[in-house]
Design a protein around this motif. Structure first.
Motif, PDB file in Angstrom:
ATOM      1  N   THR A   1       0.846  -1.187   0.000  1.00  0.00           N
ATOM      2  CA  THR A   1       0.000   0.000   0.000  1.00  0.00           C
ATOM      3  C   THR A   1       0.886   1.244   0.000  1.00  0.00           C
ATOM      4  O   THR A   1       2.011   1.217   0.487  1.00  0.00           O
ATOM      5  CB  THR A   1      -0.924   0.016   1.227  1.00  0.00           C
ATOM      6  OG1 THR A   1      -0.133  -0.071   2.430  1.00  0.00           O
ATOM      7  CG2 THR A   1      -1.899  -1.142   1.196  1.00  0.00           C
ATOM      8  N   GLY A   2       0.358   2.323  -0.557  1.00  0.00           N
ATOM      9  CA  GLY A   2       1.118   3.561  -0.634  1.00  0.00           C
ATOM     10  C   GLY A   2       2.001   3.653  -1.858  1.00  0.00           C
ATOM     11  O   GLY A   2       2.697   4.663  -2.050  1.00  0.00           O
ATOM     12  N   GLN A   3       1.999   2.617  -2.707  1.00  0.00           N
ATOM     13  CA  GLN A   3       2.814   2.630  -3.920  1.00  0.00           C
ATOM     14  C   GLN A   3       1.911   2.725  -5.151  1.00  0.00           C
ATOM     15  O   GLN A   3       0.887   2.049  -5.231  1.00  0.00           O
ATOM     16  CB  GLN A   3       3.678   1.375  -4.003  1.00  0.00           C
ATOM     17  CG  GLN A   3       4.618   1.198  -2.812  1.00  0.00           C
ATOM     18  CD  GLN A   3       5.527  -0.006  -2.960  1.00  0.00           C
ATOM     19  OE1 GLN A   3       5.845  -0.419  -4.080  1.00  0.00           O
ATOM     20  NE2 GLN A   3       5.945  -0.569  -1.839  1.00  0.00           N
ATOM     21  N   GLU A   4       2.322   3.525  -6.106  1.00  0.00           N
ATOM     22  CA  GLU A   4       1.525   3.695  -7.327  1.00  0.00           C
ATOM     23  C   GLU A   4       1.753   2.567  -8.321  1.00  0.00           C
ATOM     24  O   GLU A   4       0.894   2.276  -9.156  1.00  0.00           O
ATOM     25  CB  GLU A   4       1.853   5.032  -7.987  1.00  0.00           C
ATOM     26  CG  GLU A   4       1.469   6.247  -7.148  1.00  0.00           C
ATOM     27  CD  GLU A   4       1.774   7.550  -7.854  1.00  0.00           C
ATOM     28  OE1 GLU A   4       2.357   7.498  -8.963  1.00  0.00           O
ATOM     29  OE2 GLU A   4       1.426   8.611  -7.309  1.00  0.00           O
ATOM     30  N   GLU A   5       2.925   1.937  -8.236  1.00  0.00           N
ATOM     31  CA  GLU A   5       3.274   0.876  -9.185  1.00  0.00           C
ATOM     32  C   GLU A   5       3.995  -0.253  -8.451  1.00  0.00           C
ATOM     33  O   GLU A   5       4.890  -0.009  -7.654  1.00  0.00           O
ATOM     34  CB  GLU A   5       4.151   1.447 -10.294  1.00  0.00           C
ATOM     35  CG  GLU A   5       4.364   0.514 -11.468  1.00  0.00           C
ATOM     36  CD  GLU A   5       5.089   1.214 -12.607  1.00  0.00           C
ATOM     37  OE1 GLU A   5       4.422   1.884 -13.412  1.00  0.00           O
ATOM     38  OE2 GLU A   5       6.329   1.110 -12.674  1.00  0.00           O
ATOM     39  N   VAL A   6       3.590  -1.473  -8.739  1.00  0.00           N
ATOM     40  CA  VAL A   6       4.141  -2.654  -8.065  1.00  0.00           C
ATOM     41  C   VAL A   6       4.479  -3.696  -9.125  1.00  0.00           C
ATOM     42  O   VAL A   6       3.782  -3.825 -10.138  1.00  0.00           O
ATOM     43  CB  VAL A   6       3.126  -3.238  -7.051  1.00  0.00           C
ATOM     44  CG1 VAL A   6       3.657  -4.509  -6.421  1.00  0.00           C
ATOM     45  CG2 VAL A   6       2.795  -2.212  -5.977  1.00  0.00           C
ATOM     46  N   THR A   7       5.572  -4.446  -8.886  1.00  0.00           N
ATOM     47  CA  THR A   7       5.995  -5.488  -9.829  1.00  0.00           C
ATOM     48  C   THR A   7       5.859  -6.871  -9.195  1.00  0.00           C
ATOM     49  O   THR A   7       6.240  -7.077  -8.045  1.00  0.00           O
ATOM     50  CB  THR A   7       7.451  -5.279 -10.266  1.00  0.00           C
ATOM     51  OG1 THR A   7       7.568  -4.011 -10.926  1.00  0.00           O
ATOM     52  CG2 THR A   7       7.901  -6.381 -11.220  1.00  0.00           C
ATOM     53  N   ILE A   8       5.322  -7.807  -9.971  1.00  0.00           N
ATOM     54  CA  ILE A   8       5.239  -9.209  -9.562  1.00  0.00           C
ATOM     55  C   ILE A   8       5.989 -10.044 -10.590  1.00  0.00           C
ATOM     56  O   ILE A   8       5.741  -9.930 -11.802  1.00  0.00           O
ATOM     57  CB  ILE A   8       3.771  -9.683  -9.473  1.00  0.00           C
ATOM     58  CG1 ILE A   8       3.046  -8.941  -8.344  1.00  0.00           C
ATOM     59  CG2 ILE A   8       3.705 -11.195  -9.245  1.00  0.00           C
ATOM     60  CD1 ILE A   8       1.577  -9.321  -8.209  1.00  0.00           C
ATOM     61  N   GLU A   9       6.915 -10.869 -10.108  1.00  0.00           N
ATOM     62  CA  GLU A   9       7.667 -11.741 -11.008  1.00  0.00           C
ATOM     63  C   GLU A   9       6.820 -12.953 -11.395  1.00  0.00           C
ATOM     64  O   GLU A   9       6.115 -13.526 -10.554  1.00  0.00           O
ATOM     65  CB  GLU A   9       8.962 -12.215 -10.337  1.00  0.00           C
ATOM     66  CG  GLU A   9       9.980 -11.116 -10.138  1.00  0.00           C
ATOM     67  CD  GLU A   9      11.292 -11.642  -9.599  1.00  0.00           C
ATOM     68  OE1 GLU A   9      11.304 -12.798  -9.092  1.00  0.00           O
ATOM     69  OE2 GLU A   9      12.299 -10.934  -9.670  1.00  0.00           O
TER      70      GLU A   9
END
Length: 222
Positions: A63-71
């Protein structure tokens, strides 16, 4: 000094037993529970596919992030998503990045997921191959079609209005041992708490019933 052992006053005993009861009650309260997202057996093989090896019962807070990466294609056998499950805010964009390991993978949402995840056919590639911006709150379980039976499953919880389940630690209400898989022995703490309170009350009653010695609470004669 007259050599007599100092006696305990009624007031002193009441203070001591009250303190003991408070300490025992506090110890019992410390065995409360916290909450985490509920995935309905998705990762344990109860709902769909095989059990997920890299799921440890916790949710990664993004939370609090605009962009997240999932491998995609992570883990020791390259048939997993990493992180397996995350918690994000509405409006967050999740990028699915293929590692190029473990064969061809894809991302497809479960039927009742709140997000319509679908990366298309399985691909054996590397780099960001799919992204999705989550606008609606809720939980979206997803899987890799070729490796669903091997436990290649993931989940994304969006917002605060999501189903939760009790887990060990922190404050909160009681935990169901069968639901959470907690050994029954851990709940002897509650029994010990009740016994501790009962013993302190019994000791207080015994002392009050039989009174105190004539020298209780007074300095000893010299």
């Amino acid at each position: 000094m007259n050599g007599k052992e100092p006696s305990v006053s009624r007031r002193g005993l009441l203070r001591a037993t009250a303190g003991s009861a408070t300490a025992v009650a506090a110890g019992g309260a410390a065995t409360g529970v916290a909450t985490a997202q509920e995935y309905g057996g998705w990762f344990t093989g109860d709902a769909s596919g095989g059990a997920t090896d890299n799921y440890d019962g916790t949710t990664v807070d993004r939370t609090g992030q605009e962009e997240v990466t999932i491998e995609v294609g992570a883990g020791s056998n390259q048939v997993a998503y990493a992180p397996t499950n995350i918690w994000i805010d509405p409006g967050t964009t999740v990028q699915f990045e293929w590692t190029g390991e473990g064969g061809a993978h894809n991302v497809v949402a479960e039927d009742d997921a709140t997000a319509d995840l679908d990366s298309g056919g399985a691909e054996d590639t590397s780099g960001v191959g799919y992204e999705y911006t989550f606008e609606d709150g809720g939980i979206s379980n997803y899987y890799c079609v070729p490796h669903q039976a091997q436990g290649m499953l993931g989940a994304i919880a969006v917002g605060n209005d999501v189903p939760t389940v009790s887990v060990g630690g922190g404050g909160g209400g009681p935990t169901d041992p069968e639901e959470m898989g907690v050994p029954f022995q851990a709940h002897w703490v509650g029994i010990a708490t009740l016994l501790g309170i009962g013993l302190t009350l019994l000791l207080t009653f015994f002392f009050l019933k039989y009174g105190e010695t004539p020298h209780s609470g007074y300095p000893e004669e010299r």
